[in-house]
Design a protein around this motif. Structure first.
Motif, PDB file in Angstrom:
ATOM      1  N   UNK A 209      -6.801   0.102  29.177  1.00  0.00           N
ATOM      2  CA  UNK A 209      -5.849   0.122  30.287  1.00  0.00           C
ATOM      3  C   UNK A 209      -4.405  -0.055  29.840  1.00  0.00           C
ATOM      4  N   UNK A 210      -4.204  -0.502  28.596  1.00  0.00           N
ATOM      5  CA  UNK A 210      -2.847  -0.642  28.066  1.00  0.00           C
ATOM      6  C   UNK A 210      -2.430   0.560  27.221  1.00  0.00           C
ATOM      7  N   UNK A 211      -3.294   1.582  27.186  1.00  0.00           N
ATOM      8  CA  UNK A 211      -2.974   2.775  26.423  1.00  0.00           C
ATOM      9  C   UNK A 211      -3.354   2.717  24.964  1.00  0.00           C
ATOM     10  N   UNK A 212      -3.974   1.621  24.519  1.00  0.00           N
ATOM     11  CA  UNK A 212      -4.425   1.519  23.135  1.00  0.00           C
ATOM     12  C   UNK A 212      -5.643   2.413  22.918  1.00  0.00           C
ATOM     13  N   UNK A 213      -5.659   3.113  21.800  1.00  0.00           N
ATOM     14  CA  UNK A 213      -6.720   4.073  21.515  1.00  0.00           C
ATOM     15  C   UNK A 213      -7.558   3.585  20.338  1.00  0.00           C
ATOM     16  N   UNK A 214      -8.894   3.634  20.509  1.00  0.00           N
ATOM     17  CA  UNK A 214      -9.837   3.310  19.438  1.00  0.00           C
ATOM     18  C   UNK A 214     -10.688   4.536  19.155  1.00  0.00           C
ATOM     19  N   UNK A 215     -10.793   4.891  17.895  1.00  0.00           N
ATOM     20  CA  UNK A 215     -11.576   6.057  17.476  1.00  0.00           C
ATOM     21  C   UNK A 215     -12.787   5.581  16.684  1.00  0.00           C
ATOM     22  N   UNK A 216     -13.971   6.044  17.062  1.00  0.00           N
ATOM     23  CA  UNK A 216     -15.215   5.574  16.472  1.00  0.00           C
ATOM     24  C   UNK A 216     -16.043   6.759  15.978  1.00  0.00           C
ATOM     25  N   UNK A 217     -16.632   6.615  14.803  1.00  0.00           N
ATOM     26  CA  UNK A 217     -17.611   7.597  14.320  1.00  0.00           C
ATOM     27  C   UNK A 217     -18.928   7.348  15.051  1.00  0.00           C
ATOM     28  N   UNK A 218     -19.540   8.407  15.598  1.00  0.00           N
ATOM     29  CA  UNK A 218     -20.720   8.205  16.437  1.00  0.00           C
ATOM     30  C   UNK A 218     -21.806   9.229  16.121  1.00  0.00           C
ATOM     31  N   UNK A 219     -23.032   8.744  15.960  1.00  0.00           N
ATOM     32  CA  UNK A 219     -24.212   9.607  15.844  1.00  0.00           C
ATOM     33  C   UNK A 219     -25.232   9.159  16.882  1.00  0.00           C
ATOM     34  N   UNK A 220     -25.685  10.097  17.708  1.00  0.00           N
ATOM     35  CA  UNK A 220     -26.707   9.822  18.717  1.00  0.00           C
ATOM     36  C   UNK A 220     -27.924  10.719  18.489  1.00  0.00           C
ATOM     37  N   UNK A 221     -29.097  10.221  18.858  1.00  0.00           N
ATOM     38  CA  UNK A 221     -30.277  11.059  19.032  1.00  0.00           C
ATOM     39  C   UNK A 221     -30.744  10.894  20.475  1.00  0.00           C
TER      40      UNK A 221
END
Length: 294
Positions: A209-221
């Motif tokens: 909500x403060x505009x901070x961005x988090x980028x995460x590596x993601x693998x799903x099955x």
């Protein structure tokens, strides 16, 4: 022996009643009574201490004896039949499941901000039951911010604690879903579909909500069950690798100035035999200097 094990005559019995059960619900489909006997058929839903749920098909026949006691005289128990799914996952279904996960994360965060923890925790439990496959067994869930002995959350209880905290068994969980998230974007590197399962790998980009961005590596099955629901059976999440800065280059060693090697001085004998000139030329040879000072 079946319920508690410990009998060498039944070496395969581990003790069904010793599996940490904490809750038992009976959901009858029908009850048939005939005099002093009654037969029931339905489901028994068992929940263990970790929140894992087991559903069993159950048929009992009860007898009321001469002393008025109810006794079981027939007891048939089996796991529900799950036909193999013939449904093939489509890429649209996979993308919809991913979007649903992102929307759910935002829903939990906004519910927490507007209605508090109890409402957010209730919603998170409902979302886990709908989006993940804990009903079928362990889910291979490795959250981003989990560590130590609690790195892997293969139970519903562990997943719920990670998303909303509020569980003394997981003291390091502050509630990942409660961090004010407002937007989720998913950028797949690839989607691989194999029948009723699909694997995806890429980035999830989350904005708070403060505009901070988090980028995460993601693998799903994802798994499409017999009822057509698309569920997560494996979920690996980690922060992107950041290589250490390259060490600074060592400064080049300072150049050491050295006087040029003086050529062997030659004593030029002039035809002019002047004593002072000869003496001065001898001084040049001794000092190793080269030059014409004439």
């Amino acid at each position: 022996s079946y319920f508690v094990g410990g009998n060498e005559k039944y070496p395969n019995d581990g003790g069904f009643a010793l599996k940490g059960w904490r809750k038992c619900e009976v959901d009858n489909a029908a009850i048939y009574i005939n005099g002093n006997t009654g037969t029931t058929v339905g489901n028994v839903i068992l929940t263990d201490k970790d929140g894992n749920v087991t559903v069993v098909d159950k048929t009992w026949t009860f007898l009321k004896d001469a002393d008025g006691k109810m006794r079981i005289m027939a007891h048939h128990s089996s796991l529900p039949y799950l036909p193999a799914s013939t449904s093939v996952l489509s890429e649209d279904e996979v993308l919809a499941a991913q979007k649903g996960w992102g929307d759910a994360l935002v829903d939990i965060a906004t519910t927490f901000d507007t209605k508090g923890l109890p409402a957010a925790k209730k919603l998170a439990g409902e979302i886990i039951d709908a989006a993940y496959a804990y009903q079928y067994g362990p889910v291979l869930f490795k959250p981003t911010l989990a560590t130590g002995d609690q790195t892997f959350r293969t139970t519903r209880e562990g997943a719920l604690a990670y998303f909303v905290g509020d569980d003394a068994k997981y003291p390091n969980d502050g509630g990942f879903a409660l961090k004010g998230w407002r937007d989720v974007k998913i950028e797949n590197s690839a989607v691989r579909i194999d029948g009723n399962t699909a694997q995806t790998m890429g980035w999830v980009i989350i904005t708070d909500k403060d505009g901070n961005v988090t980028k995460v590596d993601k693998t799903w099955t994802f798994f499409k069950d017999a009822e057509g629901a698309v569920r997560i059976v494996s979920h690996h999440s980690s922060l992107p690798y950041t290589p250490a800065p390259a060490p600074a280059a060592a400064p080049a060693p300072a150049a050491v100035a050295s006087a040029p090697s003086a050529p062997v001085a030659q004593t030029i004998t002039t035809t002019i035999a002047v004593e002072t000139s000869v003496a001065f030329g001898a001084g040049l040879v001794v000092g190793g200097l080269v030059g014409h000072f004439w």
